[in-house]
Design a protein around this motif. Structure first.
Motif, PDB file in Angstrom:
ATOM      1  N   VAL A  86      14.795  17.274 -54.052  1.00  0.00           N
ATOM      2  CA  VAL A  86      16.102  17.160 -53.399  1.00  0.00           C
ATOM      3  C   VAL A  86      16.009  16.551 -52.008  1.00  0.00           C
ATOM      4  O   VAL A  86      17.035  16.239 -51.397  1.00  0.00           O
ATOM      5  N   ASN A  87      14.805  16.361 -51.502  1.00  0.00           N
ATOM      6  CA  ASN A  87      14.609  15.719 -50.202  1.00  0.00           C
ATOM      7  C   ASN A  87      14.024  14.319 -50.325  1.00  0.00           C
ATOM      8  O   ASN A  87      13.771  13.664 -49.333  1.00  0.00           O
ATOM      9  N   LYS A  88      13.798  13.855 -51.553  1.00  0.00           N
ATOM     10  CA  LYS A  88      13.152  12.563 -51.782  1.00  0.00           C
ATOM     11  C   LYS A  88      14.056  11.420 -51.374  1.00  0.00           C
ATOM     12  O   LYS A  88      15.213  11.394 -51.740  1.00  0.00           O
ATOM     13  N   CYS A  89      13.472  10.504 -50.667  1.00  0.00           N
ATOM     14  CA  CYS A  89      14.112   9.251 -50.272  1.00  0.00           C
ATOM     15  C   CYS A  89      15.259   9.448 -49.278  1.00  0.00           C
ATOM     16  O   CYS A  89      16.009  10.398 -49.352  1.00  0.00           O
ATOM     17  N   GLU A  90      15.298   8.563 -48.370  1.00  0.00           N
ATOM     18  CA  GLU A  90      16.456   8.433 -47.493  1.00  0.00           C
ATOM     19  C   GLU A  90      16.911   7.002 -47.660  1.00  0.00           C
ATOM     20  O   GLU A  90      16.099   6.103 -47.818  1.00  0.00           O
ATOM     21  N   ASP A  91      18.204   6.794 -47.608  1.00  0.00           N
ATOM     22  CA  ASP A  91      18.685   5.432 -47.764  1.00  0.00           C
ATOM     23  C   ASP A  91      18.279   4.581 -46.563  1.00  0.00           C
ATOM     24  O   ASP A  91      17.690   5.085 -45.609  1.00  0.00           O
ATOM     25  N   ILE A  92      18.595   3.310 -46.599  1.00  0.00           N
ATOM     26  CA  ILE A  92      18.155   2.400 -45.546  1.00  0.00           C
ATOM     27  C   ILE A  92      18.742   2.744 -44.184  1.00  0.00           C
ATOM     28  O   ILE A  92      18.245   2.289 -43.166  1.00  0.00           O
ATOM     29  N   GLU A  93      19.774   3.566 -44.158  1.00  0.00           N
ATOM     30  CA  GLU A  93      20.358   4.009 -42.896  1.00  0.00           C
ATOM     31  C   GLU A  93      19.753   5.329 -42.429  1.00  0.00           C
ATOM     32  O   GLU A  93      20.164   5.878 -41.416  1.00  0.00           O
ATOM     33  N   GLY A  94      18.792   5.872 -43.180  1.00  0.00           N
ATOM     34  CA  GLY A  94      18.139   7.119 -42.793  1.00  0.00           C
ATOM     35  C   GLY A  94      18.878   8.376 -43.215  1.00  0.00           C
ATOM     36  O   GLY A  94      18.591   9.459 -42.722  1.00  0.00           O
ATOM     37  N   LYS A  95      19.810   8.256 -44.138  1.00  0.00           N
ATOM     38  CA  LYS A  95      20.604   9.404 -44.585  1.00  0.00           C
ATOM     39  C   LYS A  95      19.926  10.081 -45.776  1.00  0.00           C
ATOM     40  O   LYS A  95      19.588   9.428 -46.749  1.00  0.00           O
ATOM     41  N   SER A  96      19.782  11.381 -45.693  1.00  0.00           N
ATOM     42  CA  SER A  96      19.205  12.173 -46.775  1.00  0.00           C
ATOM     43  C   SER A  96      20.295  12.542 -47.785  1.00  0.00           C
ATOM     44  O   SER A  96      21.492  12.393 -47.497  1.00  0.00           O
ATOM     45  N   PRO A  97      19.924  13.070 -48.958  1.00  0.00           N
ATOM     46  CA  PRO A  97      20.941  13.507 -49.913  1.00  0.00           C
ATOM     47  C   PRO A  97      21.916  14.539 -49.317  1.00  0.00           C
ATOM     48  O   PRO A  97      23.123  14.433 -49.525  1.00  0.00           O
ATOM     49  N   VAL A  98      21.417  15.506 -48.578  1.00  0.00           N
ATOM     50  CA  VAL A  98      22.315  16.520 -48.018  1.00  0.00           C
ATOM     51  C   VAL A  98      23.220  15.899 -46.951  1.00  0.00           C
ATOM     52  O   VAL A  98      24.382  16.272 -46.817  1.00  0.00           O
TER      53      VAL A  98
END
Length: 168
Positions: A86-98
Protein backbone atom coordinates in the motif's frame (compact mmCIF):
# COMPACT_ATOMS: atom_id res chain seq x y z
CA UNK A 1 -11.54 -8.11 -20.71
CA UNK A 2 -10.29 -6.85 -17.30
CA UNK A 3 -11.80 -3.38 -17.62
CA UNK A 4 -15.15 -4.87 -18.59
CA UNK A 5 -15.10 -7.37 -15.73
CA UNK A 6 -14.76 -10.44 -17.95
CA UNK A 7 -12.77 -12.85 -15.75
CA UNK A 8 -13.47 -15.81 -18.05
CA UNK A 9 -12.26 -13.77 -21.02
CA UNK A 10 -8.99 -13.14 -19.18
CA UNK A 11 -8.52 -16.89 -18.72
CA UNK A 12 -9.20 -17.56 -22.41
CA UNK A 13 -6.79 -14.84 -23.53
CA UNK A 14 -4.14 -16.26 -21.21
CA UNK A 15 -4.68 -19.74 -22.65
CA UNK A 16 -4.12 -18.20 -26.10
CA UNK A 17 -0.76 -16.85 -24.96
CA UNK A 18 -1.54 -13.26 -23.96
CA UNK A 19 0.88 -12.06 -21.28
CA UNK A 20 -0.98 -10.94 -18.13
CA UNK A 21 1.75 -8.36 -17.48
CA UNK A 22 1.67 -6.79 -20.95
CA UNK A 23 1.59 -3.00 -20.80
CA UNK A 24 0.44 -0.27 -23.13
CA UNK A 25 2.57 2.74 -24.04
CA UNK A 26 1.77 4.27 -20.64
CA UNK A 27 2.90 1.23 -18.68
CA UNK A 28 -0.66 0.24 -17.82
CA UNK A 29 -1.10 -3.50 -17.31
CA UNK A 30 -4.37 -5.48 -17.24
CA UNK A 31 -4.36 -5.12 -13.43
CA UNK A 32 -4.79 -1.35 -13.87
CA UNK A 33 -7.73 -1.94 -16.21
CA UNK A 34 -9.39 -4.23 -13.66
CA UNK A 35 -8.86 -1.63 -10.92
CA UNK A 36 -10.37 1.17 -13.02
CA UNK A 37 -13.43 -0.98 -13.59
CA UNK A 38 -13.58 -1.98 -9.93
CA UNK A 39 -13.46 -5.66 -10.90
CA UNK A 40 -11.94 -7.51 -7.95
CA UNK A 41 -12.56 -10.95 -9.45
CA UNK A 42 -10.51 -9.93 -12.49
CA UNK A 43 -7.72 -8.78 -10.19
CA UNK A 44 -7.78 -12.18 -8.47
CA UNK A 45 -7.75 -14.06 -11.79
CA UNK A 46 -4.91 -11.94 -13.18
CA UNK A 47 -2.88 -12.51 -10.01
CA UNK A 48 -3.53 -16.26 -10.13
CA UNK A 49 -2.23 -16.24 -13.71
CA UNK A 50 0.96 -14.44 -12.68
CA UNK A 51 0.15 -10.73 -12.90
CA UNK A 52 2.34 -8.41 -10.82
CA UNK A 53 0.07 -6.43 -8.47
CA UNK A 54 2.94 -4.11 -7.52
CA UNK A 55 4.01 -3.10 -11.03
CA UNK A 56 3.98 0.67 -11.46
CA UNK A 57 3.11 2.48 -14.66
CA UNK A 58 5.34 4.95 -16.50
CA UNK A 59 4.31 7.76 -14.14
CA UNK A 60 5.18 5.78 -11.01
CA UNK A 61 1.62 4.96 -10.01
CA UNK A 62 0.85 1.50 -8.66
CA UNK A 63 -2.48 -0.35 -8.94
CA UNK A 64 -3.11 0.58 -5.27
CA UNK A 65 -2.49 4.24 -6.14
CA UNK A 66 -5.05 4.06 -8.98
CA UNK A 67 -7.53 2.30 -6.68
CA UNK A 68 -7.08 5.10 -4.13
CA UNK A 69 -7.43 7.77 -6.82
CA UNK A 70 -10.70 6.32 -8.13
CA UNK A 71 -12.10 5.30 -4.72
CA UNK A 72 -11.99 1.55 -5.30
CA UNK A 73 -11.91 0.53 -1.62
CA UNK A 74 -12.56 -3.15 -2.28
CA UNK A 75 -9.81 -3.20 -4.92
CA UNK A 76 -7.38 -1.82 -2.34
CA UNK A 77 -8.34 -4.59 0.08
CA UNK A 78 -8.03 -7.33 -2.57
CA UNK A 79 -4.73 -5.99 -3.95
CA UNK A 80 -3.29 -5.94 -0.42
CA UNK A 81 -4.52 -9.48 0.26
CA UNK A 82 -2.71 -10.56 -2.91
CA UNK A 83 0.56 -8.99 -1.78
CA UNK A 84 0.35 -5.42 -3.07
CA UNK A 85 2.27 -2.89 -1.02
CA UNK A 86 0.00 0.00 0.00
CA UNK A 87 3.05 2.28 0.11
CA UNK A 88 4.55 1.17 -3.22
CA UNK A 89 5.33 3.83 -5.76
CA UNK A 90 4.73 7.51 -5.69
CA UNK A 91 3.57 9.27 -8.80
CA UNK A 92 5.85 11.69 -10.63
CA UNK A 93 4.61 14.49 -8.38
CA UNK A 94 5.65 12.57 -5.24
CA UNK A 95 2.11 11.68 -4.15
CA UNK A 96 1.58 8.40 -2.32
CA UNK A 97 -1.62 6.31 -2.53
CA UNK A 98 -2.88 7.68 0.80
CA UNK A 99 -2.08 11.24 -0.32
CA UNK A 100 -4.01 10.90 -3.59
CA UNK A 101 -6.97 9.46 -1.66
CA UNK A 102 -6.87 12.51 0.61
CA UNK A 103 -6.51 14.90 -2.32
CA UNK A 104 -9.55 13.35 -4.02
CA UNK A 105 -11.58 13.35 -0.79
CA UNK A 106 -11.88 9.56 -0.55
CA UNK A 107 -12.05 9.17 3.23
CA UNK A 108 -13.07 5.50 3.06
CA UNK A 109 -10.00 4.74 0.94
CA UNK A 110 -7.82 6.51 3.47
CA UNK A 111 -9.34 4.48 6.29
CA UNK A 112 -8.68 1.25 4.39
CA UNK A 113 -5.11 2.25 3.49
CA UNK A 114 -4.33 3.20 7.10
CA UNK A 115 -5.85 -0.05 8.34
CA UNK A 116 -3.61 -1.94 5.91
CA UNK A 117 -0.47 -0.12 7.00
CA UNK A 118 -0.16 2.96 4.78
CA UNK A 119 2.53 5.42 5.78
CA UNK A 120 0.62 8.51 6.92
CA UNK A 121 3.65 10.74 7.47
CA UNK A 122 3.06 12.63 4.21
CA UNK A 123 -0.46 13.46 5.38
CA UNK A 124 0.65 14.44 8.85
CA UNK A 125 3.15 16.91 7.36
CA UNK A 126 0.38 18.46 5.27
CA UNK A 127 -1.94 18.73 8.26
CA UNK A 128 0.82 20.28 10.35
CA UNK A 129 1.10 22.99 7.68
CA UNK A 130 -2.61 23.81 7.99
CA UNK A 131 -2.35 26.53 10.57
CA UNK A 132 -5.87 26.29 11.95
CA UNK A 133 -6.36 29.99 11.31
CA UNK A 134 -9.79 29.56 9.92
CA UNK A 135 -10.26 33.31 9.73
CA UNK A 136 -7.85 33.61 6.82
CA UNK A 137 -9.77 35.08 3.89
CA UNK A 138 -7.39 34.81 0.94
CA UNK A 139 -8.49 33.05 -2.24
CA UNK A 140 -6.08 30.14 -1.78
CA UNK A 141 -7.66 29.29 1.57
CA UNK A 142 -11.22 29.67 0.30
CA UNK A 143 -10.42 27.37 -2.63
CA UNK A 144 -8.97 24.75 -0.29
CA UNK A 145 -11.85 24.71 2.19
CA UNK A 146 -13.12 21.25 1.23
CA UNK A 147 -9.64 19.73 1.31
CA UNK A 148 -8.89 21.31 4.68
CA UNK A 149 -12.17 19.96 6.08
CA UNK A 150 -11.37 16.47 4.82
CA UNK A 151 -7.84 16.84 6.21
CA UNK A 152 -9.25 17.63 9.63
CA UNK A 153 -11.57 14.62 9.43
CA UNK A 154 -8.62 12.41 8.59
CA UNK A 155 -6.49 13.91 11.35
CA UNK A 156 -9.33 13.14 13.79
CA UNK A 157 -9.58 9.61 12.43
CA UNK A 158 -5.84 9.08 12.76
CA UNK A 159 -5.85 10.45 16.29
CA UNK A 160 -8.75 8.14 17.20
CA UNK A 161 -6.81 5.13 15.94
CA UNK A 162 -3.77 6.30 17.93
CA UNK A 163 -1.76 6.28 14.71
CA UNK A 164 -1.68 2.51 14.77
CA UNK A 165 -0.35 2.04 11.24
CA UNK A 166 1.01 -1.46 11.64
CA UNK A 167 -0.40 -3.98 9.14
CA UNK A 168 -3.35 -5.91 10.53
Amino acid sequence: APRGGHAEGIKVLHELGVDVNICDQYGMSPVFAAVWGGHTECIRVLHALGADVNKCNNEGSSPVYIAAEYCRVECIRVLHALGADVNKCEDIEGKSPVYIAWEKGHVECIRMLVKLGADVQQLLRIFADDDDDEEEEDEAYVGRTAMVRIGREIRTFLAATALDTSPH
